[in-house]
Scaffold this active site. Structure first.
Site, PDB file in Angstrom:
ATOM      1  N   ALA A 143     -10.407  -7.861   7.546  1.00 13.68           N
ATOM      2  CA  ALA A 143      -9.103  -7.775   8.463  1.00 13.68           C
ATOM      3  C   ALA A 143      -9.577  -7.428   9.875  1.00 13.68           C
ATOM      4  CB  ALA A 143      -8.369  -6.571   7.753  1.00 13.68           C
TER       5      ALA A 143
ATOM      6  N   ASN B 166      -8.393 -12.821   4.051  1.00 10.42           N
ATOM      7  CA  ASN B 166      -9.106 -12.352   2.805  1.00 10.42           C
ATOM      8  C   ASN B 166     -10.517 -12.809   2.723  1.00 10.42           C
ATOM      9  OD1 ASN B 166      -9.908 -11.599   0.096  1.00 10.42           O
ATOM     10  ND2 ASN B 166      -7.412 -11.343  -0.167  1.00 10.42           N
ATOM     11  N   PRO B 167     -11.568 -12.012   2.574  1.00  4.62           N
ATOM     12  CA  PRO B 167     -12.968 -12.389   2.344  1.00  4.62           C
ATOM     13  C   PRO B 167     -13.084 -13.382   1.083  1.00  4.62           C
ATOM     14  CG  PRO B 167     -13.108 -10.180   2.501  1.00  4.62           C
ATOM     15  CD  PRO B 167     -11.552 -10.431   2.308  1.00  4.62           C
TER      16      PRO B 167
ATOM     17  N   GLY C  82      -5.399  -8.808   3.012  1.00  7.41           N
ATOM     18  CA  GLY C  82      -6.153  -8.115   2.031  1.00  7.41           C
ATOM     19  C   GLY C  82      -5.289  -7.739   0.821  1.00  7.41           C
TER      20      GLY C  82
ATOM     21  N   ASP D 246      -0.644   4.149   0.898  1.00  7.46           N
ATOM     22  CA  ASP D 246      -1.506   5.285   1.735  1.00  7.46           C
ATOM     23  C   ASP D 246      -0.752   5.895   3.220  1.00  7.46           C
ATOM     24  OD1 ASP D 246      -3.874   2.543   2.444  1.00  7.46           O
ATOM     25  OD2 ASP D 246      -1.738   3.237   3.537  1.00  7.46           O
TER      26      ASP D 246
ATOM     27  N   ASN E 210       0.697  -1.048  -0.057  1.00  7.69           N
ATOM     28  CA  ASN E 210      -0.098  -0.079   0.047  1.00  7.69           C
ATOM     29  C   ASN E 210       0.920   1.257  -0.011  1.00  7.69           C
ATOM     30  OD1 ASN E 210      -2.127  -1.793   0.171  1.00  7.69           O
ATOM     31  ND2 ASN E 210      -2.450  -1.681   2.443  1.00  7.69           N
TER      32      ASN E 210
ATOM     33  N   HIS F 221       5.792  -0.572  -2.885  1.00  3.99           N
ATOM     34  CA  HIS F 221       5.362   0.070  -3.932  1.00  3.99           C
ATOM     35  C   HIS F 221       5.416   1.435  -3.686  1.00  3.99           C
ATOM     36  CE1 HIS F 221       3.290  -3.634  -5.608  1.00  3.99           C
ATOM     37  NE2 HIS F 221       4.272  -3.876  -5.453  1.00  3.99           N
TER      38      HIS F 221
HETATM   39  C1  BV8 Z   1       8.552  -5.014 -11.935  1.00  3.15           C
HETATM   40  C2  BV8 Z   1       1.276   1.325  -7.668  1.00  3.15           C
HETATM   41  C3  BV8 Z   1      10.628  -5.556 -12.999  1.00  3.15           C
HETATM   42  C4  BV8 Z   1       0.662   2.119  -6.795  1.00  3.15           C
HETATM   43  C5  BV8 Z   1       1.047  -0.876  -8.654  1.00  3.15           C
HETATM   44  C6  BV8 Z   1       4.800  -6.671 -18.541  1.00  3.15           C
HETATM   45  C7  BV8 Z   1       5.514  -5.519 -18.436  1.00  3.15           C
HETATM   46  C8  BV8 Z   1       6.064  -4.906 -17.389  1.00  3.15           C
HETATM   47  C9  BV8 Z   1       5.970  -5.726 -15.945  1.00  3.15           C
HETATM   48  C10 BV8 Z   1       4.941  -6.845 -16.143  1.00  3.15           C
HETATM   49  C11 BV8 Z   1       4.600  -7.347 -17.394  1.00  3.15           C
HETATM   50  N1  BV8 Z   1       3.941  -8.649 -16.935  1.00  3.15           N
HETATM   51  C12 BV8 Z   1       4.253  -8.687 -15.852  1.00  3.15           C
HETATM   52  C13 BV8 Z   1       4.963  -7.564 -14.919  1.00  3.15           C
HETATM   53  C14 BV8 Z   1       5.307  -7.660 -13.648  1.00  3.15           C
HETATM   54  C15 BV8 Z   1       4.124  -6.535 -13.027  1.00  3.15           C
HETATM   55  C16 BV8 Z   1       2.872  -7.531 -12.645  1.00  3.15           C
HETATM   56  O1  BV8 Z   1       3.079  -8.162 -11.517  1.00  3.15           O
HETATM   57  N2  BV8 Z   1       2.034  -7.293 -13.455  1.00  3.15           N
HETATM   58  C17 BV8 Z   1       0.999  -8.112 -12.987  1.00  3.15           C
HETATM   59  C18 BV8 Z   1      -0.463  -7.434 -12.937  1.00  3.15           C
HETATM   60  C19 BV8 Z   1       0.749  -9.093 -14.027  1.00  3.15           C
HETATM   61  N3  BV8 Z   1       4.776  -6.134 -11.991  1.00  3.15           N
HETATM   62  C20 BV8 Z   1       5.734  -4.986 -12.262  1.00  3.15           C
HETATM   63  O2  BV8 Z   1       5.466  -4.129 -13.156  1.00  3.15           O
HETATM   64  C21 BV8 Z   1       6.402  -4.280 -11.055  1.00  3.15           C
HETATM   65  N4  BV8 Z   1       7.668  -4.155 -11.282  1.00  3.15           N
HETATM   66  O3  BV8 Z   1       8.430  -6.250 -12.021  1.00  3.15           O
HETATM   67  O4  BV8 Z   1       9.896  -4.862 -12.083  1.00  3.15           O
HETATM   68  C22 BV8 Z   1      10.069  -5.330 -14.426  1.00  3.15           C
HETATM   69  C23 BV8 Z   1      10.399  -4.348 -14.990  1.00  3.15           C
HETATM   70  C24 BV8 Z   1      10.247  -4.134 -16.502  1.00  3.15           C
HETATM   71  C25 BV8 Z   1       9.649  -5.110 -17.057  1.00  3.15           C
HETATM   72  C26 BV8 Z   1       9.511  -6.460 -16.273  1.00  3.15           C
HETATM   73  C27 BV8 Z   1       9.802  -6.513 -15.074  1.00  3.15           C
HETATM   74  C28 BV8 Z   1       5.950  -3.300 -10.263  1.00  3.15           C
HETATM   75  C29 BV8 Z   1       4.353  -3.794  -9.403  1.00  3.15           C
HETATM   76  C30 BV8 Z   1       3.961  -2.549  -8.772  1.00  3.15           C
HETATM   77  C31 BV8 Z   1       2.957  -1.827  -9.540  1.00  3.15           C
HETATM   78  N5  BV8 Z   1       2.122  -0.888  -9.090  1.00  3.15           N
HETATM   79  N6  BV8 Z   1       0.434   0.164  -8.244  1.00  3.15           N
HETATM   80  C32 BV8 Z   1      -0.573   2.888  -6.901  1.00  3.15           C
HETATM   81  O5  BV8 Z   1      -0.478   3.405  -8.004  1.00  3.15           O
HETATM   82  O6  BV8 Z   1      -1.296   2.937  -6.357  1.00  3.15           O
HETATM   83  S1  BV8 Z   1      -0.108  -2.054  -8.665  1.00  3.15           S
HETATM   84  C33 BV8 Z   1      -1.053  -2.253  -7.375  1.00  3.15           C
HETATM   85  O7  BV8 Z   1      -1.322  -3.644  -7.132  1.00  3.15           O
HETATM   86  C34 BV8 Z   1      -0.832  -1.614  -6.003  1.00  3.15           C
HETATM   87  O8  BV8 Z   1       0.413  -1.466  -6.067  1.00  3.15           O
HETATM   88  C35 BV8 Z   1      -1.125  -2.787  -5.267  1.00  3.15           C
HETATM   89  O9  BV8 Z   1      -0.403  -2.631  -3.793  1.00  3.15           O
HETATM   90  C36 BV8 Z   1      -0.564  -3.965  -5.827  1.00  3.15           C
HETATM   91  C37 BV8 Z   1      -1.420  -5.115  -5.303  1.00  3.15           C
HETATM   92  O10 BV8 Z   1      -2.742  -5.059  -5.291  1.00  3.15           O
HETATM   93  P1  BV8 Z   1      -3.526  -5.479  -4.156  1.00  3.15           P
HETATM   94  O11 BV8 Z   1      -3.009  -4.763  -2.937  1.00  3.15           O
HETATM   95  O12 BV8 Z   1      -3.653  -6.965  -3.749  1.00  3.15           O
HETATM   96  O13 BV8 Z   1      -5.085  -4.977  -4.153  1.00  3.15           O
HETATM   97  P2  BV8 Z   1      -6.183  -5.523  -5.006  1.00  3.15           P
HETATM   98  O14 BV8 Z   1      -7.312  -4.572  -5.040  1.00  3.15           O
HETATM   99  O15 BV8 Z   1      -5.753  -6.439  -6.021  1.00  3.15           O
HETATM  100  O16 BV8 Z   1      -6.628  -6.677  -3.924  1.00  3.15           O
HETATM  101  C38 BV8 Z   1      -7.344  -6.550  -2.656  1.00  3.15           C
HETATM  102  C39 BV8 Z   1      -7.755  -7.652  -1.860  1.00  3.15           C
HETATM  103  O17 BV8 Z   1      -8.283  -7.268  -0.578  1.00  3.15           O
HETATM  104  C40 BV8 Z   1      -8.663  -8.431  -2.339  1.00  3.15           C
HETATM  105  O18 BV8 Z   1      -8.176  -9.842  -2.740  1.00  3.15           O
HETATM  106  C41 BV8 Z   1      -9.815  -8.349  -1.795  1.00  3.15           C
HETATM  107  O19 BV8 Z   1     -10.616  -9.719  -1.673  1.00  3.15           O
HETATM  108  C42 BV8 Z   1      -9.306  -8.155  -0.440  1.00  3.15           C
HETATM  109  N7  BV8 Z   1     -10.349  -7.364   0.437  1.00  3.15           N
HETATM  110  C43 BV8 Z   1     -11.346  -6.413   0.167  1.00  3.15           C
HETATM  111  N8  BV8 Z   1     -11.787  -6.040   1.492  1.00  3.15           N
HETATM  112  C44 BV8 Z   1     -11.048  -6.638   2.361  1.00  3.15           C
HETATM  113  C45 BV8 Z   1      -9.926  -7.352   2.043  1.00  3.15           C
HETATM  114  N9  BV8 Z   1      -9.182  -8.128   2.669  1.00  3.15           N
HETATM  115  C46 BV8 Z   1      -9.452  -7.977   3.922  1.00  3.15           C
HETATM  116  N10 BV8 Z   1     -10.118  -6.975   4.722  1.00  3.15           N
HETATM  117  C47 BV8 Z   1     -11.195  -6.435   3.881  1.00  3.15           C
HETATM  118  N11 BV8 Z   1     -12.133  -5.414   4.484  1.00  3.15           N
END
Ligand code: BV8
Length: 231
Positions: A223, A205-206, A179, A98, A96, A113
């Site tokens: 959470a 996680n729900p 989460g 925030d 996160n 991040h």
């Molecule tokens: C990297 C920034 C090396 C902050 C974010 C092609 C080209 C380039 C890269 C890639 C590629 N293919 C794959 C990659 C790698 C890529 C990646 O993983 N992509 C994925 C999507 C396939 N990763 C990267 O690019 C990373 N760097 O690899 O560098 C590189 C370099 C060049 C080329 C190749 C490799 C950088 C990743 C960082 C991305 N930044 N955001 C912002 O802008 O806000 S993404 C975003 O996702 C946020 O950072 C966030 O933290 C992160 C993870 O998300 P979650 O936190 O899990 O949130 P989400 O909404 O998904 O899930 C929430 C969960 O909470 C749910 O499960 C829900 O059920 C649950 N929930 C809901 N309510 C509750 C709860 N749980 C508990 N209690 C509740 N009440």
């Protein structure tokens, strides 16, 4: 009640994602109302977008600053900060941006991040912090721009942060994931490091996630309700 009790462990890592702040009113990324459902990150949150239109990228990030500034840490953030004070070795590794873990009083926090509240000038090599919401002075007298100090897709994670986080994860005997959907790498692969070192893994996680199979215990609920069952 959970059969895992935090106080039975010595080195604890809390690995948090956007769901940790959902009960504070901060939108998650991929669920209903998720940020990436509303905004295409390629237009608003990546280096190429910033290089071509920094104003547009700042407009998006200022919307997020204003929205997060209206929210506050929840009971879950406070509980983690209290456990860090009480127990010998607690580390928070968060995806996160925030700043709510720190705002709730936690000290040992690795922000994988980056942070919504930090800015940097890559040309001048300087890093700063501002809680302005909105932050309007992003165009500098030097003609360069402050860039949000956030790890966008395609950005490498910051080596010093990764080093500290991985060291804590590899040395822990309990990792509690809270989460996160487990789809963004390399962060999503970190809990497996703990597993390979014999740690007990708990997922809060729900919903079922892409990595639920890794966990010894899964607590299917929000959470703030699930964390107290670990006390
Ligand atoms: C990297 C920034 C090396 C902050 C974010 C092609 C080209 C380039 C890269 C890639 C590629 N293919 C794959 C990659 C790698 C890529 C990646 O993983 N992509 C994925 C999507 C396939 N990763 C990267 O690019 C990373 N760097 O690899 O560098 C590189 C370099 C060049 C080329 C190749 C490799 C950088 C990743 C960082 C991305 N930044 N955001 C912002 O802008 O806000 S993404 C975003 O996702 C946020 O950072 C966030 O933290 C992160 C993870 O998300 P979650 O936190 O899990 O949130 P989400 O909404 O998904 O899930 C929430 C969960 O909470 C749910 O499960 C829900 O059920 C649950 N929930 C809901 N309510 C509750 C709860 N749980 C508990 N209690 C509740 N009440």
């Amino acid at each position: 009640m959970s059969q895992v009790k935090i106080r039975d462990f010595k080195n604890i890592v809390f690995f948090t994602g956007a769901g940790m702040s959902a009960e504070s009113g901060v939108p998650t990324y991929r669920g209903k109302g998720g940020i990436w459902k509303e905004y295409n990150y390629e237009e608003y949150a990546c280096q190429a977008a910033f290089d071509s239109n920094p104003e547009k990228v700042w407009e998006f990030h200022n919307k997020r600053r204003e929205m997060v500034a209206k929210c506050a840490p929840n009971e879950g953030h406070r509980l983690l900060a209290q456990l860090e004070k009480e127990l010998d070795n607690v580390t928070i590794v968060t995806q996160n941006i925030d700043g709510f873990h720190q705002k709730a009083g936690a000290q040992k926090v690795f922000e994988l991040h980056g942070s919504l509240w930090k800015i940097r000038d890559d040309k001048e090599g300087i890093l700063a912090e501002t809680f302005d919401a909105p932050f309007t002075a992003f165009k500098r007298e030097t003609g360069t721009y402050w860039r949000p100090h956030i790890v966008w897709f395609g950005d490498m994670l910051h080596a010093d942060v990764v080093e500290g986080a991985v060291q804590a994860i590899q040395n822990c005997d309990l990792l509690v994931s809270i989460g996160t959907s487990g789809v963004v790498y390399p962060a999503a692969g970190f809990p497996d490091l703990a597993k390979k070192n014999g740690a007990t893994l708990v997922e809060i996680n729900p919903q079922e996630t892409a990595v639920s199979h890794l966990y010894d215990i899964t607590l299917r609920g929000p959470a703030t309700q699930m964390l107290p069952t670990l006390l």
